[in-house]
Design an enzyme around this catalytic site. Structure first.
Site, PDB file in Angstrom:
ATOM      1  N   GLY A  49      22.107  44.457  54.855  1.00 51.68           N
ATOM      2  CA  GLY A  49      23.249  44.645  55.811  1.00 51.68           C
ATOM      3  C   GLY A  49      23.475  45.630  56.263  1.00 51.68           C
ATOM      4  O   GLY A  49      21.562  45.839  57.544  1.00 51.68           O
ATOM      5  N   SER A  51      20.762  49.129  56.731  1.00 53.04           N
ATOM      6  CA  SER A  51      20.211  50.461  56.035  1.00 53.04           C
ATOM      7  C   SER A  51      20.886  51.678  55.837  1.00 53.04           C
ATOM      8  O   SER A  51      20.996  52.232  55.286  1.00 53.04           O
ATOM      9  CB  SER A  51      19.062  50.233  56.468  1.00 53.04           C
ATOM     10  N   CYS A  81      16.175  42.118  54.387  1.00 57.75           N
ATOM     11  CA  CYS A  81      16.181  43.121  55.777  1.00 57.75           C
ATOM     12  C   CYS A  81      16.268  44.608  55.380  1.00 57.75           C
ATOM     13  O   CYS A  81      16.079  45.289  55.313  1.00 57.75           O
ATOM     14  CB  CYS A  81      17.266  42.248  56.124  1.00 57.75           C
ATOM     15  N   ILE A 139      18.309  37.996  60.917  1.00 57.62           N
ATOM     16  CA  ILE A 139      18.700  38.470  62.381  1.00 57.62           C
ATOM     17  C   ILE A 139      19.438  40.624  62.115  1.00 57.62           C
ATOM     18  O   ILE A 139      18.839  41.508  61.121  1.00 57.62           O
ATOM     19  CB  ILE A 139      20.464  38.326  61.381  1.00 57.62           C
ATOM     20  N   ARG A 140      18.795  41.264  62.876  1.00 59.17           N
ATOM     21  CA  ARG A 140      18.295  42.336  63.772  1.00 59.17           C
ATOM     22  C   ARG A 140      17.320  43.216  62.372  1.00 59.17           C
ATOM     23  O   ARG A 140      18.051  44.024  62.272  1.00 59.17           O
ATOM     24  CB  ARG A 140      19.246  42.723  64.141  1.00 59.17           C
ATOM     25  N   HIS A 184      16.084  36.483  55.641  1.00 55.83           N
ATOM     26  CA  HIS A 184      17.426  36.263  54.625  1.00 55.83           C
ATOM     27  C   HIS A 184      16.729  35.156  53.751  1.00 55.83           C
ATOM     28  O   HIS A 184      18.069  34.657  54.308  1.00 55.83           O
ATOM     29  CB  HIS A 184      18.888  36.753  54.903  1.00 55.83           C
ATOM     30  N   GLU A 186      18.733  34.723  51.028  1.00 56.99           N
ATOM     31  CA  GLU A 186      19.564  33.852  50.506  1.00 56.99           C
ATOM     32  C   GLU A 186      21.190  33.525  51.284  1.00 56.99           C
ATOM     33  O   GLU A 186      21.764  32.525  50.803  1.00 56.99           O
ATOM     34  CB  GLU A 186      20.926  35.310  50.219  1.00 56.99           C
TER      35      GLU A 186
END
Length: 204
Positions: A49, A51, A81, A139-140, A184, A186
């Protein structure tokens, strides 16, 4: 023996995907938003998400100190992440008001991958995960700049052309019952990292 109960911090981020992956790994998966819910779990996932937002919401929901206390007591935890960032003892390129949980003796660099590419995928060998490499989606994402003496590096970015300056960086780490990945799992449908964490919770 009853299945352990594993919570997913449900303040922000990809909560539903983690709940599904944990259920598939054979544990009872529940969302956690309150202190009483945190007190009832045998392990906790901190999802991807944003942080800084999650850090703020931990304070708003009065979970920051209870979560720090449970981690200090040995609560098994897995952060992906943004969850890795929250668990770290120190963050580079974070915001001054960002709160850390200190569950992992690592220094991470926030949005490390975002400087060159917003998203990057590669196949990654992860210690403790059987059956070949894991498809890692960044992702970032953060990466780990420094690890403490008790931290085991489970996986690093391979030296492939598209990796750029991320090549060789640690992106999966474990310290005791605390696990973290910069990627990630998931989001890929590969449940092996969640199975590894479920096994850590069972052993704990």
């Amino acid at each position: 023996m009853a299945s352990p109960t594993v919570g997913v911090l449900a303040l922000q981020g990809d909560v539903r995907e983690h709940l599904a992956a944990l259920s598939a790994a054979g544990v009872r998966a529940v969302p956690v938003r309150r202190e009483a819910e945190l007190a009832a779990v045998d392990g906790l996932v901190l999802p991807g998400g944003e942080s800084t937002t999650m850090s703020t919401l931990l304070g708003v929901f009065e979970l920051l100190e209870p979560l720090r206390a449970r981690l200090a007591e040995g609560l098994p935890a897995y952060g992906s992440c943004a969850g890795m960032i929250l668990l770290a003892s120190e963050v580079l390129d974070g915001r001054p008001d960002q709160q850390q949980l200190g569950g992992l003796d690592v220094v991470v660099r926030r949005n490390a991958f975002g400087r060159q590419v917003d998203s990057f995928e590669t196949d990654l060998e992860v210690t403790g995960v059987e059956g070949g490499p894991v498809r890692a989606v960044f992702i970032r994402a953060p990466w780990v700049e420094k690890v403490g003496a008790e931290v085991e590096v489970l996986g690093s970015v391979p030296h492939v052309e598209q990796a750029g300056e991320s090549a060789g960086r640690a992106v999966a780490v474990r310290q005791g019952t605390v696990l973290a990945t910069a990627f990630h799992p998931e989001l890929t449908g590969d449940g092996r990292v969640h199975k590894l964490f479920a096994d850590i919770v069972r052993e704990g």
